[in-house]
Design a protein around this motif. Structure first.
Motif, PDB file in Angstrom:
ATOM      1  N   GLU A   7       0.918  -1.230  -0.238  1.00 36.16           N
ATOM      2  CA  GLU A   7       0.012  -0.132   0.013  1.00 36.16           C
ATOM      3  C   GLU A   7       0.970   1.123  -0.056  1.00 36.16           C
ATOM      4  O   GLU A   7       1.904   1.270   0.601  1.00 36.16           O
ATOM      5  N   THR A   8       0.445   2.424  -0.672  1.00 33.56           N
ATOM      6  CA  THR A   8       1.273   3.561  -0.757  1.00 33.56           C
ATOM      7  C   THR A   8       0.401   4.734  -0.928  1.00 33.56           C
ATOM      8  O   THR A   8      -0.971   4.516  -1.145  1.00 33.56           O
ATOM      9  N   LYS A   9       0.710   5.987  -0.759  1.00 33.95           N
ATOM     10  CA  LYS A   9       0.010   7.388  -0.975  1.00 33.95           C
ATOM     11  C   LYS A   9       0.968   8.178  -1.986  1.00 33.95           C
ATOM     12  O   LYS A   9       2.053   7.852  -1.722  1.00 33.95           O
ATOM     13  N   ASN A  36       7.085   4.521  -5.761  1.00 35.98           N
ATOM     14  CA  ASN A  36       5.808   5.048  -6.514  1.00 35.98           C
ATOM     15  C   ASN A  36       6.111   5.501  -8.042  1.00 35.98           C
ATOM     16  O   ASN A  36       5.149   5.240  -8.766  1.00 35.98           O
ATOM     17  N   ASP A 149      -2.286   9.302  -8.352  1.00 39.44           N
ATOM     18  CA  ASP A 149      -3.402   8.607  -8.044  1.00 39.44           C
ATOM     19  C   ASP A 149      -2.846   7.133  -7.319  1.00 39.44           C
ATOM     20  O   ASP A 149      -3.765   6.317  -7.282  1.00 39.44           O
ATOM     21  N   ARG A 151      -2.099   4.037  -5.464  1.00 39.92           N
ATOM     22  CA  ARG A 151      -2.480   3.149  -4.207  1.00 39.92           C
ATOM     23  C   ARG A 151      -1.613   2.148  -3.828  1.00 39.92           C
ATOM     24  O   ARG A 151      -1.671   1.804  -2.595  1.00 39.92           O
ATOM     25  N   ARG A 152      -0.737   1.589  -4.497  1.00 32.53           N
ATOM     26  CA  ARG A 152       0.007   0.281  -4.289  1.00 32.53           C
ATOM     27  C   ARG A 152       1.075   0.183  -5.602  1.00 32.53           C
ATOM     28  O   ARG A 152       1.221   0.545  -6.225  1.00 32.53           O
TER      29      ARG A 152
END
Ligand code: VG1
Ligand code: CO
Length: 544
Positions: A7-9, A36, A149, A151-152
């Motif tokens: 998971e990432t932001k 990312n 955008d 998310r993962r």
């Protein structure tokens, strides 16, 4: 091997610039920052399952760590094979060469080119497509959209791979092939240039050359090609060892940053010919004894003499230059009755023209020259082109340039860079000028009448894509020109680049220095926008 979905932001600042994403090392070291961006690249591509990716970097600080992360992510995202240079090294032109030779899906280059390296300096990452060239604008925009955008990201868990010797490794379903970073590239150079003639030049004992690799990636390439394959004496290549901090310097081949070489060439015992390249090996500076060759002139000379070099003996189909680059090559194109295209700054805009077979040679004022042999600018290629000309024409580089000016006239050119400006101030200054552009024609500046003033935009003649906001141009009735634009490769504040050009046909005027010949334009360029009033700077940091 299990693929982990982590998971990432999103980060808001992952929009690629003129040449990939460049940031301070500390920014890239933030948790998930590199992951990312790499995932955003992979998410922007379709059909990567089982495909081949070329991977390498210029050896700068943080390359080693980033390469291992990218290998694990390539495995996690389903690539079939990664071709990586031994030691993680690959120059930008070598990546382009390998993508084309192995018909790879694409490639990733880890470099911030000529920007300084080290824990407090710069890092960069760039994606190249299957033609070997930089991702075009529509793809870099898509990468940016994914990055805001995300998310993962997908990765596998695996210990680091040993990149220090050639070999094949497995990382789950991914085959990692560690290859010699130089061999394929050097072989390609042998197909383009007359190595026998150049070897004779070195063997004559009357020709001494110095090549400054600036402790960046070109050292191993220059050693193999110049010293081993062409027989130049050991020591021809100086600062040949790639170092993670480039020896503390800026590997930027220009009069300021390559000053050791420049001083030697202006000193009491100069070499007959000297050259330097940048961090990732795509730029070149060419010097004769006491004589500096402007990159715009270099491009024009190569175009005018291409028929003397085996790889280009059939002639050129067309040429291109970036908009701020001097129009010296335009005159050669006219003479040869071939088209000349004017593109925005950055190599990505040459790709379509090269793929469509519309141009053979292209270049930029920023020490970049190249051809259809790959899809990147190529530092050593330009040096070998010059060596081939010297070997064939048997006159010094200075004589070749002076004869060129005598035939075509001289385009005096200079670029003034103001670095580390406050971004808002710099943007406001150019915004004010942008608003005045429409009113400028007919007005006086730099002691003459303005003929046109616009914000350069480019419609790609191959795919119709449009790039706007590519630099503010002021053209005079005399043909003189001033261009203002902000750099898209910096990592701190803004860098203003001011480009000035004047064409002079009269041979008796050709001995003047560019700064003298362009003095009026330099003063005029300051007055038109008020650089000092807007930024507090009374003089540029770098003049080329
Ligand atoms: C600069 C040069 C440009 C070159 C780019 C990448 O961009 O002006 O001509 O293509 O660097 O070269 P900017 O946006 O800072 O003016 V490299 O050797 O840094 O990959
Ligand atoms: Co570069």
């Amino acid at each position: 091997m299990q693929v982990l979905s982590i998971e990432t932001k999103p980060f808001p600042d992952q929009r690629p610039g003129t040449s990939g994403l460049r940031k301070k090392v500390r920014v890239f070291q933030q948790p998930r920052y590199l992951e990312n961006f790499v995932q955003s690249v992979f998410d922007s591509l379709s059909g990567i399952a089982g495909q081949t990716l070329v991977l390498g970097g210029d050896g700068r600080y943080y390359n080693a760590e980033a390469l291992q992360v990218i290998l694990r992510m390539a495995a996690g995202n389903g690539f079939g094979r990664v071709i990586i240079g031994r030691g993680g090294l690959l120059s930008t032109p070598a990546v382009s060469c390998l993508i084309r030779k192995h018909r790879a899906f694409g490639g990733i280059v880890l470099s911030a080119s000529h920007n300084a390296a080290g824990p407090d300096e710069d890092f960069g990452i760039k994606y190249n497509i299957d033609n070997g060239g930089p991702a075009p604008e529509n793809l870099t925009e898509q990468i940016h959209r994914h990055s805001v955008d995300i998310r993962r990201y997908l990765i596998v868990s695996h210990p680091d791979i040993d990149l220090e010797s050639n070999g094949l490794f497995r990382l789950g379903g991914l085959v990692v092939e560690v290859v010699d970073p130089v061999a394929d590239y050097a072989d390609l150079m042998e197909t383009l240039f007359d190595f026998d003639r150049i070897r004779e030049l070195f063997a004559s004992g009357r020709f001494r050359m110095s090549f400054d690799a600036m402790n960046a990636v070109t050292g191993p390439y220059a050693r193999e090609i110049l010293e081993r394959r062409l027989g130049a004496p050991t020591g021809t290549v100086v600062r040949a060892q790639p170092l993670p901090d480039f020896g503390g310097g800026h590997p930027d081949p220009n009069l300021i940053h390559a000053h050791q070489l420049v001083e030697m060439m202006n000193g009491s015992w100069p070499a007959d010919f000297a050259a330097a390249s940048d961090g990732d090996g795509d730029r070149n500076m060419i010097l004769g004894p006491g004589f500096y060759i402007n990159p715009g002139d270099s491009l024009a000379v190569l175009a005018a003499n291409a028929h003397r070099v085996p790889g280009y003996a059939k002639g050129l189909v067309g040429v291109a230059r970036s908009m701020p680059t001097s129009a010296a090559v335009d005159r050669v194109a006219e003479h040869l009755s071939i088209p000349c295209y004017e593109t925005p700054t950055g190599w990505k805009f040459f790709g379509n023209l090269l793929d469509a077979g519309r141009i053979t040679l292209c270049g930029e004022e920023s020490f970049g020259t190249g051809s259809n042999h790959i899809r990147e600018k190529d530092g050593l290629w330009a040096v070998l082109f010059w060596l081939n000309l010297l070997a064939v024409r048997r006159v010094p580089a200075e004589a070749i340039v002076r004869q060129h000016w005598a035939q075509f006239g001289r385009n005096f050119f200079t670029r003034h860079d103001y670095e580390g400006l406050d971004s808002a101030q710099a943007e406001q200054m150019l915004d004010r000028l942008r608003k005045r552009l429409a009113k400028l024609p007919g007005e006086q500046a730099a002691g003459q009448t303005i003929q046109y003033a616009d914000d350069f935009s480019y419609t790609d003649p191959v795919d119709g894509s449009v790039a706007t906001g590519q630099g503010l141009r002021i053209g005079f009735e005399s043909g003189d020109r001033i261009v203002y634009r902000l750099s898209g490769t910096g990592t701190e504040g803004a860098t203003l680049r001011v480009y000035m050009e004047r064409f002079v046909d009269d041979t008796s005027q050709h001995d003047r220095t560019a700064q003298t010949a362009l003095a009026e334009l330099i003063t005029g360029a300051e007055r038109v926008v008020g650089i000092e009033a807007s930024t507090g700077r009374s003089r540029p940091d770098v003049v080329t």
